[in-house]
Write an enzyme that holds these catalytic residues in place. Structure first.
Site, PDB file in Angstrom:
ATOM      1  N   ALA A  66       0.867  -0.870   0.054  1.00 45.71           N
ATOM      2  CA  ALA A  66       0.053   0.295   0.008  1.00 45.71           C
ATOM      3  C   ALA A  66       1.046   1.225  -0.160  1.00 45.71           C
ATOM      4  O   ALA A  66       2.021   1.084   0.450  1.00 45.71           O
ATOM      5  CB  ALA A  66      -0.902   0.063   1.139  1.00 45.71           C
ATOM      6  N   GLY A 112       0.482  -5.106   0.645  1.00 41.25           N
ATOM      7  CA  GLY A 112      -0.665  -5.076  -0.252  1.00 41.25           C
ATOM      8  C   GLY A 112      -0.303  -5.695  -1.748  1.00 41.25           C
ATOM      9  O   GLY A 112      -1.055  -6.238  -2.309  1.00 41.25           O
ATOM     10  N   GLU A 115      -0.584  -9.238  -0.972  1.00 42.79           N
ATOM     11  CA  GLU A 115      -1.901  -9.560  -0.832  1.00 42.79           C
ATOM     12  C   GLU A 115      -2.519  -9.592  -2.169  1.00 42.79           C
ATOM     13  O   GLU A 115      -3.628 -10.289  -2.360  1.00 42.79           O
ATOM     14  CB  GLU A 115      -2.497  -8.376   0.049  1.00 42.79           C
ATOM     15  CG  GLU A 115      -2.033  -8.723   1.538  1.00 42.79           C
ATOM     16  CD  GLU A 115      -2.622  -7.465   2.407  1.00 42.79           C
ATOM     17  OE1 GLU A 115      -2.063  -6.368   2.111  1.00 42.79           O
ATOM     18  OE2 GLU A 115      -3.453  -7.988   3.496  1.00 42.79           O
ATOM     19  N   GLU A 135       4.283  -5.562   7.165  1.00 42.36           N
ATOM     20  CA  GLU A 135       3.238  -4.387   7.805  1.00 42.36           C
ATOM     21  C   GLU A 135       3.715  -4.328   9.445  1.00 42.36           C
ATOM     22  O   GLU A 135       3.417  -2.940   9.863  1.00 42.36           O
ATOM     23  CB  GLU A 135       1.626  -4.668   7.699  1.00 42.36           C
ATOM     24  CG  GLU A 135       1.073  -4.471   6.537  1.00 42.36           C
ATOM     25  CD  GLU A 135       1.248  -5.697   5.495  1.00 42.36           C
ATOM     26  OE1 GLU A 135       2.006  -6.484   5.826  1.00 42.36           O
ATOM     27  OE2 GLU A 135       0.446  -5.712   4.471  1.00 42.36           O
TER      28      GLU A 135
HETATM   29  N1  COA Z   1       4.735   3.073  -0.432  1.00 41.80           N
HETATM   30  C1  COA Z   1       4.937   4.505  -0.906  1.00 41.80           C
HETATM   31  N2  COA Z   1       6.262   4.591  -1.526  1.00 41.80           N
HETATM   32  C2  COA Z   1       6.985   3.420  -1.556  1.00 41.80           C
HETATM   33  C3  COA Z   1       6.567   2.225  -1.024  1.00 41.80           C
HETATM   34  C4  COA Z   1       5.351   2.068  -0.552  1.00 41.80           C
HETATM   35  N3  COA Z   1       5.012   1.047  -0.172  1.00 41.80           N
HETATM   36  N4  COA Z   1       7.592   1.406  -1.318  1.00 41.80           N
HETATM   37  C5  COA Z   1       8.534   2.317  -2.159  1.00 41.80           C
HETATM   38  N5  COA Z   1       8.323   3.636  -2.217  1.00 41.80           N
HETATM   39  C6  COA Z   1       8.869   4.566  -2.732  1.00 41.80           C
HETATM   40  C7  COA Z   1      10.110   5.231  -1.963  1.00 41.80           C
HETATM   41  O1  COA Z   1       9.345   6.116  -0.953  1.00 41.80           O
HETATM   42  C8  COA Z   1      10.849   5.714  -3.073  1.00 41.80           C
HETATM   43  O2  COA Z   1      10.311   6.956  -3.527  1.00 41.80           O
HETATM   44  P1  COA Z   1      11.102   8.387  -3.494  1.00 41.80           P
HETATM   45  O3  COA Z   1      12.236   8.063  -4.514  1.00 41.80           O
HETATM   46  O4  COA Z   1      10.110   9.327  -3.991  1.00 41.80           O
HETATM   47  O5  COA Z   1      11.974   8.609  -1.903  1.00 41.80           O
HETATM   48  C9  COA Z   1      10.703   4.796  -4.384  1.00 41.80           C
HETATM   49  O6  COA Z   1       9.532   3.853  -3.959  1.00 41.80           O
HETATM   50  C10 COA Z   1      11.834   3.747  -4.228  1.00 41.80           C
HETATM   51  O7  COA Z   1      11.877   2.930  -2.949  1.00 41.80           O
HETATM   52  P2  COA Z   1      13.426   2.800  -1.971  1.00 41.80           P
HETATM   53  O8  COA Z   1      13.034   2.771  -0.828  1.00 41.80           O
HETATM   54  O9  COA Z   1      14.098   4.050  -2.335  1.00 41.80           O
HETATM   55  O10 COA Z   1      13.915   1.767  -3.061  1.00 41.80           O
HETATM   56  P3  COA Z   1      14.960   0.471  -2.253  1.00 41.80           P
HETATM   57  O11 COA Z   1      15.534  -0.201  -3.203  1.00 41.80           O
HETATM   58  O12 COA Z   1      15.924   1.288  -1.521  1.00 41.80           O
HETATM   59  O13 COA Z   1      13.855  -0.291  -1.316  1.00 41.80           O
HETATM   60  C11 COA Z   1      12.012  -1.717  -0.767  1.00 41.80           C
HETATM   61  C12 COA Z   1      12.966  -1.120  -1.543  1.00 41.80           C
HETATM   62  C13 COA Z   1      10.868  -2.434  -1.304  1.00 41.80           C
HETATM   63  C14 COA Z   1      12.938  -2.494   0.206  1.00 41.80           C
HETATM   64  C15 COA Z   1      11.645  -0.402   0.169  1.00 41.80           C
HETATM   65  O14 COA Z   1      11.325   0.427  -0.690  1.00 41.80           O
HETATM   66  C16 COA Z   1      10.378  -0.622   1.050  1.00 41.80           C
HETATM   67  O15 COA Z   1      10.786  -1.259   2.064  1.00 41.80           O
HETATM   68  N6  COA Z   1       9.291  -0.273   0.648  1.00 41.80           N
HETATM   69  C17 COA Z   1       8.057  -0.516   1.646  1.00 41.80           C
HETATM   70  C18 COA Z   1       7.654  -1.791   1.605  1.00 41.80           C
HETATM   71  C19 COA Z   1       6.665  -2.003   2.686  1.00 41.80           C
HETATM   72  O16 COA Z   1       6.583  -1.862   3.827  1.00 41.80           O
HETATM   73  N7  COA Z   1       5.307  -2.287   2.128  1.00 41.80           N
HETATM   74  C20 COA Z   1       4.136  -2.611   2.943  1.00 41.80           C
HETATM   75  C21 COA Z   1       3.438  -1.268   2.978  1.00 41.80           C
HETATM   76  S1  COA Z   1       1.799  -1.550   4.042  1.00 41.80           S
END
Ligand code: COA
Length: 256
Positions: A66, A112, A115, A135
């Site tokens: 999400a 999500g 999911e 989460e």
């Molecule tokens: N919601 C909103 N934005 C997200 C996102 C999410 N779930 N996952 C990634 N992004 C965005 C980041 O904020 C970043 O945006 P920016 O460049 O404007 O700052 C962009 O996507 C790239 O992500 P980044 O974190 O820089 O990439 P990474 O390779 O360093 O890490 C992940 C990748 C997937 C490990 C990391 O993005 C992450 O942990 N995301 C969240 C996962 C999560 O908790 N999902 C469950 C949500 S309920």
């Protein structure tokens, strides 16, 4: 409706829906969920569409969850609706689709995103896929059906480990626990999904829809009755007449 967050590509009887927010790793914001709802409902109505593939744009992420930037507005008052409306409008719609839906997991499938894949009927992962429900790290739990569908697919014990640790599973680990059906090199993941789609297309659509309905009912109290009713509705169709006739006449069946 003009879509800004998803791309649609219909070829023959296969509709591919691509989540198109690559710079946010295809995170599901509310606008994307609304567009998915409209596109999925529309696809259900079109006879010409027989199989749906859902994937994410780019080579890094299927869907990274999400959209966390929208979670700040959650309150005890609106959070029930937040979860329920998405479950009904997107995730349950996918699970109960009369047309088989294949998730092509081309990278991160987190929160999500996992999911979304779990709601699909078949999951194909690229070797780069990383799957998890992280989460708890946000002080939350999954809310788009993840606790139920993950436990149903891989068992309660492993599901609890995945959720409680927030660990990401590799594609091979996901294959081992039955979370995905196949793993391929990333460059071949769409090809694999299309290969499966073409096998499905050789079978008749009403029977496919009945199979989904019956299998979806397997962990409910009326699963056997659902199967009987779905079977009975197959017997009323030309598909049944043709399928049996073709076998007895030693020829390929012609459905449609
Ligand atoms: N919601 C909103 N934005 C997200 C996102 C999410 N779930 N996952 C990634 N992004 C965005 C980041 O904020 C970043 O945006 P920016 O460049 O404007 O700052 C962009 O996507 C790239 O992500 P980044 O974190 O820089 O990439 P990474 O390779 O360093 O890490 C992940 C990748 C997937 C490990 C990391 O993005 C992450 O942990 N995301 C969240 C996962 C999560 O908790 N999902 C469950 C949500 S309920």
């Amino acid at each position: 409706m003009n879509f800004e967050n998803i791309l649609l590509d219909q070829r023959n009887a296969i509709l591919t829906i691509t989540i198109n927010r690559e710079n946010k790793l295809n995170a599901l914001n509310q606008a994307t969920l609304s567009e998915l709802h409209v596109a999925l409902l529309d696809a259900q109505k079109k006879e010409a569409i027989r199989v749906i593939i859902i994937t994410g744009k780019g080579s890094k992420s299927f869907v990274a969850g999400a959209d966390i930037s929208e979670l700040r507005s959650l309150t005890p008052q609106n959070s029930g609706d937040f979860a329920r409306s998405a479950q009904i409008n997107v995730f349950n719609l996918i699970e109960n689709s009369t047309k088989p839906i294949i998730a092509v997991i081309n990278g991160y499938a987190l929160g999500g995103g996992l999911e979304l894949a779990l709601a699909c009927h078949i999951r194909i992962a690229g070797e780069n896929a990383k799957l998890g429900l992280p989460e708890l790290k946000l002080g939350l739990i999954p809310c788009y059906g993840g606790t139920q569908r993950l436990a149903s697919l891989i068992g309660k014990g492993k599901a609890l480990e995945v959720i409680l640790t927030s660990d990401m599973l590799s594609a091979q680990e996901a294959l081992q626990v039955g979370l995905v059906n196949h793993v391929t090199p990333l460059s071949e993941v769409i090809k694999k999904a299309e290969e499966i789609a073409h096998k499905i297309l050789k079978n008749p659509p009403h029977a496919a829809a009945c199979a989904i309905r019956a299998v979806n009912a397997y962990d409910t109290s009326d699963g056997f009755e659902t199967e009987i009713n779905a079977f009975t509705s197959c017997v009323e169709t030309d598909e049944f007449t043709e399928g049996v006739a073709a076998f007895l006449e030693k020829r390929d069946p012609k459905f449609n």
